[in-house]
Design a protein around this motif. Structure first.
Motif, PDB file in Angstrom:
ATOM      1  N   LEU A   1       0.316  -2.189  14.765  1.00 21.17           N
ATOM      2  CA  LEU A   1       0.925  -1.216  13.868  1.00 21.17           C
ATOM      3  C   LEU A   1       1.710  -0.215  14.714  1.00 21.17           C
ATOM      4  O   LEU A   1       1.757  -0.315  15.938  1.00 21.17           O
ATOM      5  N   ILE A   2       2.313   0.760  14.045  1.00 18.42           N
ATOM      6  CA  ILE A   2       3.160   1.714  14.752  1.00 18.42           C
ATOM      7  C   ILE A   2       2.368   2.448  15.832  1.00 18.42           C
ATOM      8  O   ILE A   2       2.855   2.653  16.948  1.00 18.42           O
ATOM      9  N   GLY A   3       1.150   2.851  15.509  1.00 16.40           N
ATOM     10  CA  GLY A   3       0.340   3.580  16.475  1.00 16.40           C
ATOM     11  C   GLY A   3       0.083   2.791  17.742  1.00 16.40           C
ATOM     12  O   GLY A   3       0.041   3.357  18.847  1.00 16.40           O
TER      13      GLY A   3
ATOM     14  N   MET B   1      -3.541  14.903 -15.842  1.00 16.62           N
ATOM     15  CA  MET B   1      -4.240  15.791 -14.904  1.00 16.62           C
ATOM     16  C   MET B   1      -4.588  15.070 -13.600  1.00 16.62           C
ATOM     17  O   MET B   1      -4.775  15.707 -12.562  1.00 16.62           O
ATOM     18  N   LEU B   2      -4.648  13.753 -13.674  1.00 18.32           N
ATOM     19  CA  LEU B   2      -5.117  12.954 -12.543  1.00 18.32           C
ATOM     20  C   LEU B   2      -4.003  12.668 -11.536  1.00 18.32           C
ATOM     21  O   LEU B   2      -4.258  12.609 -10.326  1.00 18.32           O
ATOM     22  N   ILE B   3      -2.776  12.489 -12.028  1.00 18.53           N
ATOM     23  CA  ILE B   3      -1.674  12.062 -11.162  1.00 18.53           C
ATOM     24  C   ILE B   3      -1.436  13.014  -9.993  1.00 18.53           C
ATOM     25  O   ILE B   3      -1.325  12.577  -8.842  1.00 18.53           O
ATOM     26  N   PRO B   4      -1.338  14.336 -10.216  1.00 22.50           N
ATOM     27  CA  PRO B   4      -1.149  15.221  -9.049  1.00 22.50           C
ATOM     28  C   PRO B   4      -2.283  15.122  -8.035  1.00 22.50           C
ATOM     29  O   PRO B   4      -2.044  15.186  -6.822  1.00 22.50           O
ATOM     30  N   SER B   5      -3.508  14.962  -8.507  1.00 20.51           N
ATOM     31  CA  SER B   5      -4.641  14.846  -7.592  1.00 20.51           C
ATOM     32  C   SER B   5      -4.587  13.545  -6.800  1.00 20.51           C
ATOM     33  O   SER B   5      -4.930  13.515  -5.612  1.00 20.51           O
ATOM     34  N   VAL B   6      -4.162  12.466  -7.450  1.00 19.21           N
ATOM     35  CA  VAL B   6      -4.024  11.186  -6.757  1.00 19.21           C
ATOM     36  C   VAL B   6      -2.957  11.286  -5.674  1.00 19.21           C
ATOM     37  O   VAL B   6      -3.141  10.811  -4.542  1.00 19.21           O
ATOM     38  N   PHE B   7      -1.832  11.903  -6.006  1.00 20.51           N
ATOM     39  CA  PHE B   7      -0.783  12.088  -5.002  1.00 20.51           C
ATOM     40  C   PHE B   7      -1.278  12.949  -3.849  1.00 20.51           C
ATOM     41  O   PHE B   7      -0.951  12.706  -2.686  1.00 20.51           O
ATOM     42  N   ALA B   8      -2.059  13.985  -4.171  1.00 19.07           N
ATOM     43  CA  ALA B   8      -2.599  14.852  -3.119  1.00 19.07           C
ATOM     44  C   ALA B   8      -3.505  14.058  -2.182  1.00 19.07           C
ATOM     45  O   ALA B   8      -3.425  14.186  -0.951  1.00 19.07           O
ATOM     46  N   GLY B   9      -4.379  13.225  -2.741  1.00 20.26           N
ATOM     47  CA  GLY B   9      -5.240  12.396  -1.904  1.00 20.26           C
ATOM     48  C   GLY B   9      -4.462  11.350  -1.127  1.00 20.26           C
ATOM     49  O   GLY B   9      -4.797  11.040   0.020  1.00 20.26           O
ATOM     50  N   SER B  10      -3.388  10.833  -1.739  1.00 16.73           N
ATOM     51  CA  SER B  10      -2.601   9.797  -1.062  1.00 16.73           C
ATOM     52  C   SER B  10      -1.880  10.342   0.157  1.00 16.73           C
ATOM     53  O   SER B  10      -1.577   9.590   1.088  1.00 16.73           O
ATOM     54  N   ILE B  11      -1.578  11.641   0.160  1.00 19.01           N
ATOM     55  CA  ILE B  11      -0.939  12.232   1.341  1.00 19.01           C
ATOM     56  C   ILE B  11      -1.849  12.058   2.553  1.00 19.01           C
ATOM     57  O   ILE B  11      -1.388  11.745   3.658  1.00 19.01           O
ATOM     58  N   PHE B  12      -3.152  12.236   2.354  1.00 18.61           N
ATOM     59  CA  PHE B  12      -4.103  12.055   3.455  1.00 18.61           C
ATOM     60  C   PHE B  12      -4.276  10.580   3.795  1.00 18.61           C
ATOM     61  O   PHE B  12      -4.143  10.180   4.963  1.00 18.61           O
ATOM     62  N   THR B  13      -4.597   9.762   2.806  1.00 16.70           N
ATOM     63  CA  THR B  13      -4.889   8.356   3.085  1.00 16.70           C
ATOM     64  C   THR B  13      -3.677   7.623   3.631  1.00 16.70           C
ATOM     65  O   THR B  13      -3.789   6.800   4.549  1.00 16.70           O
ATOM     66  N   PHE B  14      -2.502   7.909   3.088  1.00 16.79           N
ATOM     67  CA  PHE B  14      -1.290   7.219   3.534  1.00 16.79           C
ATOM     68  C   PHE B  14      -0.903   7.638   4.941  1.00 16.79           C
ATOM     69  O   PHE B  14      -0.630   6.794   5.805  1.00 16.79           O
ATOM     70  N   SER B  15      -0.884   8.956   5.198  1.00 14.08           N
ATOM     71  CA  SER B  15      -0.450   9.426   6.509  1.00 14.08           C
ATOM     72  C   SER B  15      -1.447   9.051   7.598  1.00 14.08           C
ATOM     73  O   SER B  15      -1.052   8.643   8.700  1.00 14.08           O
ATOM     74  N   LEU B  16      -2.747   9.177   7.317  1.00 10.84           N
ATOM     75  CA  LEU B  16      -3.753   8.841   8.324  1.00 10.84           C
ATOM     76  C   LEU B  16      -3.746   7.350   8.645  1.00 10.84           C
ATOM     77  O   LEU B  16      -3.956   6.953   9.799  1.00 10.84           O
ATOM     78  N   SER B  17      -3.511   6.519   7.645  1.00  6.84           N
ATOM     79  CA  SER B  17      -3.448   5.073   7.883  1.00  6.84           C
ATOM     80  C   SER B  17      -2.164   4.686   8.604  1.00  6.84           C
ATOM     81  O   SER B  17      -2.163   3.782   9.448  1.00  6.84           O
ATOM     82  N   LEU B  18      -1.072   5.369   8.281  1.00  6.96           N
ATOM     83  CA  LEU B  18       0.224   5.036   8.871  1.00  6.96           C
ATOM     84  C   LEU B  18       0.236   5.295  10.372  1.00  6.96           C
ATOM     85  O   LEU B  18       0.848   4.546  11.129  1.00  6.96           O
ATOM     86  N   GLY B  19      -0.448   6.343  10.811  1.00  4.98           N
ATOM     87  CA  GLY B  19      -0.421   6.682  12.225  1.00  4.98           C
ATOM     88  C   GLY B  19      -1.629   6.236  13.013  1.00  4.98           C
ATOM     89  O   GLY B  19      -1.716   6.515  14.209  1.00  4.98           O
ATOM     90  N   ASP B  20      -2.570   5.553  12.373  1.00 10.57           N
ATOM     91  CA  ASP B  20      -3.803   5.170  13.066  1.00 10.57           C
ATOM     92  C   ASP B  20      -3.550   4.026  14.053  1.00 10.57           C
ATOM     93  O   ASP B  20      -2.756   3.128  13.790  1.00 10.57           O
ATOM     94  N   TYR B  21      -4.234   4.091  15.177  1.00 13.52           N
ATOM     95  CA  TYR B  21      -4.150   2.994  16.147  1.00 13.52           C
ATOM     96  C   TYR B  21      -5.516   2.592  16.690  1.00 13.52           C
ATOM     97  O   TYR B  21      -5.677   1.489  17.222  1.00 13.52           O
ATOM     98  N   ILE B  22      -6.517   3.464  16.532  1.00 17.78           N
ATOM     99  CA  ILE B  22      -7.836   3.154  17.095  1.00 17.78           C
ATOM    100  C   ILE B  22      -8.511   2.041  16.309  1.00 17.78           C
ATOM    101  O   ILE B  22      -9.065   1.092  16.891  1.00 17.78           O
TER     102      ILE B  22
END
Length: 278
Positions: free
Chosen positions: A233-235, A201-222
């Motif tokens: 970094l890329i940003g 039950m936890l795995i889908p929720s972890v993946f759902a949260g990782s979409i936010f944490t991964f994408s926000l960290s990947l594009g952050d520059y501030i």
């Protein structure tokens, strides 16, 4: 009004026309312009934009070692932030969903959401003060990690942690207590119950949260600008090419890298049911 009442599909189309128009023009349109401009170039002599199709920007990104290093560094930071958020969020969400009293859960959710109400810059600069030489962390522990990749990962983990806790909490809240009780009645220990009952039950929720944490960290520059020291970094590359270098096509080409990475990531996690948890 009676005409719309007799035609429910037309009524639905009228209701959705404004948000769909906004989505197509503002969001998809902006991405389309970004992709198109990535194939343009800048005249090195005059500095003017050359609106002719060229793969020069992407060729530079693929062949130059510095851009490959920055991309790998950005992926490493995003992955590290995601892992840290998972490790912190799982026990916190489990306590909120299964241990805390029902009347306390609402207050715990509010406590998790409260940091999101503060300004992003205020929180980032607060961490800059904490991590500075002679700052509170050095006063308490006798040393400070200073600025750099570690500080970037630490601050980003703090910033995006609520986005991991809430999906996991929502997933665990839907887990019936009777399943946990049945597992215990059948003789399963805590570890077996976690692997066989909670984890699926936890795995889908972890993946759902990782979409936010991964994408926000990947594009952050501030955050990298504030506590990252000399790290890039890329940003940061996108920001530098938009500002000082004034090379919008190359900045657009670099900006397509995290977009492409996130598309691949979303396709990979789609089968886990994570998108239904959002």
């Amino acid at each position: 009004m009676s005409f719309l009442h007799r035609h429910p599909r037309l009524r639905l189309a009228a209701l959705l026309s404004a948000p769909l128009l906004w989505l197509v023009v503002a969001y998809l349109g902006a991405l389309a312009v970004l992709l198109v401009s990535a194939f343009w170039t800048v005249n090195g002599f005059t500095g003017e934009m050359v609106r002719t199709f060229s793969l020069a920007n992407f060729r530079t990104i693929l062949t130059e070692q510095v851009y490959r290093n920055v991309t790998l560094r950005s992926l490493g930071v995003a992955a590290s932030v995601t892992v840290i958020c998972v490790l912190l969020a799982v026990p916190m969400a489990f306590f909120m969903a299964k241990v805390a009293r029902p009347r306390s859960r609402h207050w715990l959710v509010i406590a998790i959401l409260t940091p999101l109400w503060a300004s992003y810059l205020v929180k980032a600069y607060a961490w800059r003060v904490l991590l500075a030489n002679g700052g509170p962390i050095e006063s308490v522990f006798g040393a400070t990690p200073g600025y750099g990749l570690f500080a970037t990962i630490l601050v980003l983990s703090y910033l995006w942690l609520p986005y991991m806790i809430l999906p996991i909490y929502a997933g665990l809240e839907r887990l019936p207590d009777s399943l946990l009780e049945a597992s215990g009645d059948l003789g399963a220990r805590a570890g077996r119950t976690f692997r066989s009952v909670v984890l699926p039950m936890l795995i889908p929720s972890v993946f759902a949260g990782s979409i936010f944490t991964f994408s926000l960290s990947l594009g952050d520059y501030i955050t990298v600008q504030i506590v990252g020291g000399k790290s890039q970094l890329i940003g940061n590359l996108v920001y530098a090419n938009i500002g000082a270098a004034n090379n919008l096509p190359f900045a657009a080409a670099i900006a397509t890298v995290p977009v492409l990475i996130m598309v691949i990531y979303l396709v990979a996690v789609r089968r886990s049911g994570a998108l239904e948890e959002l």
